[in-house]
Design a protein around this motif. Sequence first.
Motif, short mmCIF file in Angstrom:
data_model
loop_
_atom_site.label_atom_id
_atom_site.label_comp_id
_atom_site.label_asym_id
_atom_site.label_seq_id
_atom_site.Cartn_x
_atom_site.Cartn_y
_atom_site.Cartn_z
N HIS A 199 0.82 -1.21 0.00
CA HIS A 199 0.00 0.00 0.00
C HIS A 199 0.86 1.27 0.00
O HIS A 199 0.45 2.28 -0.58
CB HIS A 199 -0.96 -0.01 1.19
N SER A 200 2.02 1.22 0.62
CA SER A 200 2.93 2.37 0.57
C SER A 200 3.34 2.67 -0.86
O SER A 200 3.36 3.84 -1.30
CB SER A 200 4.17 2.10 1.42
N VAL A 201 3.67 1.62 -1.62
CA VAL A 201 4.06 1.80 -3.02
C VAL A 201 2.85 2.21 -3.85
O VAL A 201 2.92 3.14 -4.67
CB VAL A 201 4.69 0.51 -3.57
N LEU A 202 1.74 1.54 -3.66
CA LEU A 202 0.52 1.80 -4.43
C LEU A 202 0.05 3.24 -4.29
O LEU A 202 -0.42 3.85 -5.26
CB LEU A 202 -0.58 0.84 -3.99
N GLY A 217 8.65 -6.01 -3.41
CA GLY A 217 9.64 -6.99 -3.00
C GLY A 217 10.97 -6.36 -2.66
O GLY A 217 11.61 -6.72 -1.66
N GLU A 218 11.42 -5.41 -3.46
CA GLU A 218 12.70 -4.74 -3.21
C GLU A 218 12.65 -3.91 -1.93
O GLU A 218 13.58 -3.93 -1.12
CB GLU A 218 13.06 -3.86 -4.41
N ILE A 220 11.34 5.57 -0.22
CA ILE A 220 10.85 4.72 -1.30
C ILE A 220 11.39 5.27 -2.62
O ILE A 220 11.15 6.43 -2.97
CB ILE A 220 9.31 4.70 -1.33
N ARG A 221 12.13 4.45 -3.33
CA ARG A 221 12.73 4.88 -4.60
C ARG A 221 11.70 4.83 -5.72
O ARG A 221 10.72 4.07 -5.65
CB ARG A 221 13.91 3.97 -4.93
N GLU A 242 6.39 8.68 -0.18
CA GLU A 242 7.80 8.94 -0.40
C GLU A 242 8.68 8.30 0.68
O GLU A 242 9.82 7.95 0.43
CB GLU A 242 8.06 10.45 -0.44
N ILE A 243 8.12 8.17 1.87
CA ILE A 243 8.84 7.61 3.01
C ILE A 243 7.98 6.53 3.65
O ILE A 243 6.77 6.69 3.79
CB ILE A 243 9.16 8.69 4.07
#
Length: 309
Positions: A123-126, A163-164, A156-157, A130-131
């Motif tokens: 959910h952070s990526v979705l 996964g990364e 978060i890059r 940014e952090i």
Amino acid sequence: MRLVFAGTPDTALPSLRALLDSPRHDVVAVVTRPDAPSGRGRKVHPSPVAELAEEAGIEVLRPPKAGDPAFLERLRRIGPDACPVVAYGALLPQAALDVPRHGWINLHFSILPAWRGAAPVQHSVLHGDEITGASTFQIVKELDAGPVYGVVTEKIRATDTSGELLARLAESGAELLAATLDGVEDGTLEARPQPAEGVSLAPKISVEDARIDWTVPAMRVDRLVRACTPAPGAWTGFRGQRIKLGPVRPAPDAPALAPGQVAAAKNSVLVGTATHPVELSEVQPQGKRLMTAGEWARGVRPTDEDRLV
């Protein structure tokens, strides 16, 4: 301290290794999910945590439920001072929570109270955070709502898959968990209640949730695919069959395409969205191996009328 470690997948291994290597703590047993089918042959295998524990000569407990009377009795006999938890994958009843004198201390992969639930990293990526980070907290009956001992943060890059990102958090989180247990043993660390503001939920992302909608902006397509990599795997339909996609790359300078329209060139395979196209990297057609987008396009030869849906 005398510890019983609870965890199941690979994500939990850095924490278990850190505690096994710690001169201050003694991991006397692990609790993990029962052996389950995995892999192409669907053979029954022990969990990664069970495998590592068995290599280390540690007792492995595999209760079907954490409220199982036989398990609770064994846990009481072991008499742990604390039970560290990393991705165990089952609810803990109050009867289990009451056994260790310092309770069950969970490593959760978000900055609580943000993203409580089963899929915080996805959910952070979705959602384009940014952090993110990891938190250690005391488990209580309410989901991921217990008082927090400590936090680490992680940027978060732009190209991070779940996964990364999770792999990095598992390593930094292992250090946090070990330091938390040190502080609990010393009496120098006090858990603080989570703030009432900023609570967000991170339910499990289903296979249906992972279906790509090509009528949304490229940024949202990119985030969805990265959030669902490696699991459950982002997918779309092509000529009536399902295909899985690896991470995509937004291509803002490419010529416009209709949503879902495929344009295959010598060095790239582009798909249209509501804004600019995205470039495909890897494709896995139903029942076939993972391949490069170029290999896939050469095999199917998409026409101007074809659409990913």
